[in-house]
Design a protein around this motif. Structure first.
Motif, PDB file in Angstrom:
ATOM      1  N   GLU A 155      35.885  -1.647 -40.536  1.00  0.00           N
ATOM      2  CA  GLU A 155      36.490  -2.447 -41.522  1.00  0.00           C
ATOM      3  C   GLU A 155      35.782  -3.155 -42.621  1.00  0.00           C
ATOM      4  OE1 GLU A 155      38.137  -7.334 -40.810  1.00  0.00           O
ATOM      5  OE2 GLU A 155      37.530  -5.470 -38.746  1.00  0.00           O
ATOM      6  N   TYR A 156      34.066  -2.612 -42.230  1.00  0.00           N
ATOM      7  CA  TYR A 156      33.531  -3.123 -43.440  1.00  0.00           C
ATOM      8  C   TYR A 156      32.245  -1.686 -43.854  1.00  0.00           C
ATOM      9  CZ  TYR A 156      35.450  -7.558 -42.551  1.00  0.00           C
ATOM     10  OH  TYR A 156      36.132  -8.593 -42.376  1.00  0.00           O
ATOM     11  N   PRO A 157      32.294  -1.671 -45.120  1.00  0.00           N
ATOM     12  CA  PRO A 157      31.741  -0.175 -45.318  1.00  0.00           C
ATOM     13  C   PRO A 157      30.427  -0.076 -44.774  1.00  0.00           C
ATOM     14  CG  PRO A 157      31.844  -1.027 -47.537  1.00  0.00           C
ATOM     15  CD  PRO A 157      32.718  -2.387 -46.397  1.00  0.00           C
ATOM     16  N   GLU A 158      28.941  -1.592 -44.528  1.00  0.00           N
ATOM     17  CA  GLU A 158      28.239  -1.823 -44.379  1.00  0.00           C
ATOM     18  C   GLU A 158      28.177  -1.130 -42.483  1.00  0.00           C
ATOM     19  OE1 GLU A 158      29.730  -5.959 -44.769  1.00  0.00           O
ATOM     20  OE2 GLU A 158      29.816  -4.134 -45.176  1.00  0.00           O
ATOM     21  N   ASP A 159      29.375  -1.090 -41.457  1.00  0.00           N
ATOM     22  CA  ASP A 159      29.556  -1.069 -40.886  1.00  0.00           C
ATOM     23  C   ASP A 159      29.457   0.269 -40.822  1.00  0.00           C
ATOM     24  OD1 ASP A 159      29.627  -3.384 -40.141  1.00  0.00           O
ATOM     25  OD2 ASP A 159      31.300  -3.944 -39.909  1.00  0.00           O
ATOM     26  N   TRP A 160      29.491   1.551 -41.402  1.00  0.00           N
ATOM     27  CA  TRP A 160      29.975   3.064 -41.236  1.00  0.00           C
ATOM     28  C   TRP A 160      28.161   3.623 -41.110  1.00  0.00           C
ATOM     29  CZ3 TRP A 160      32.403   5.831 -38.577  1.00  0.00           C
ATOM     30  CH2 TRP A 160      32.508   7.341 -39.287  1.00  0.00           C
ATOM     31  N   GLU A 161      27.840   4.064 -40.441  1.00  0.00           N
ATOM     32  CA  GLU A 161      26.139   4.707 -40.348  1.00  0.00           C
ATOM     33  C   GLU A 161      26.168   6.143 -41.293  1.00  0.00           C
ATOM     34  OE1 GLU A 161      24.186   5.741 -36.766  1.00  0.00           O
ATOM     35  OE2 GLU A 161      26.054   4.537 -35.808  1.00  0.00           O
ATOM     36  N   TYR A 162      27.005   6.742 -41.388  1.00  0.00           N
ATOM     37  CA  TYR A 162      27.216   7.907 -41.598  1.00  0.00           C
ATOM     38  C   TYR A 162      27.116   8.112 -43.572  1.00  0.00           C
ATOM     39  CZ  TYR A 162      27.121   8.715 -36.512  1.00  0.00           C
ATOM     40  OH  TYR A 162      26.831   8.454 -35.747  1.00  0.00           O
ATOM     41  N   GLY A 163      26.532   6.818 -43.694  1.00  0.00           N
ATOM     42  CA  GLY A 163      26.641   6.710 -45.219  1.00  0.00           C
ATOM     43  C   GLY A 163      26.011   5.931 -46.185  1.00  0.00           C
TER      44      GLY A 163
END
Length: 178
Positions: free
Chosen positions: A139-147
């Motif tokens: 839902e939020y970009p800060e939650d995607w650890e592969y970036g």
């Protein structure tokens, strides 16, 4: 230098220039769907980009494609070899770890754009950061650890929010129908 290829998109090679690059799996298959695959891809990205003297600024790895923002060295003509090495090493890892090819190879091609003005650069950064949201991974970009955004937001929260707010992605066209 501008170079056209028979079976690949044309490429413009400019020294000390920012490049926005997209590469995908052939057939859009989710070969990169595991944490281990994404970790391996990131390892090969960093190792290869450093070997070729490019600078990796921002990145995102999804299940079937990835986006990179890099700065070219003095000799940018090694970009095809750099990208070939990334996909070759990644394909070797996938094969060794039991990921079966559905078609003749794991990866398709790559597309690159030379970034020539500031607004375009920041819009594409925003695009990279928000790509996991666009594709429904989080839902939020800060939650995607592969970036890279996952790490940037923890170090430069005010700067990243400013870029996200001031440089919307609604006017840029990126081939990203994955």
């Amino acid at each position: 230098m501008y170079k056209e290829y028979k079976h690949n998109p044309p490429h413009l090679f400019l020294a000390d220039t920012k490049y926005f690059i997209t590469t995908s799996t052939l057939g859009r298959y989710k070969y990169l769907g595991t944490k281990e695959a994404k970790d391996a891809i990131l390892h090969y990205l960093v190792k290869t980009i450093n070997h070729f003297n490019w600078i990796l600024e921002d990145w995102v790895i999804l299940d079937n494609h990835l986006h990179l923002m890099m700065t070219a060295p003095e000799d940018a003509t090694n970009l095809p070899e750099l990208m070939h090495n990334i996909t070759r090493f990644s394909a070797n890892w996938l094969s060794k770890h039991g990921v079966k090819k559905i078609e003749r190879q794991y990866f398709h091609n790559y597309w690159d754009t030379c970034i020539t003005y500031e607004r375009s650069y920041y819009c594409r950064l925003n695009y990279i950061w928000n790509n996991p949201v666009k594709h429904g991974y989080v839902e939020y970009p800060e939650d995607w650890e592969y970036g890279s955004y996952f790490y940037r937001i923890r170090e430069l929260e005010n700067d990243t929010h400013k870029i996200m707010n001031n440089y919307p992605i609604d006017r840029i066209h990126v081939e990203d129908d994955f």
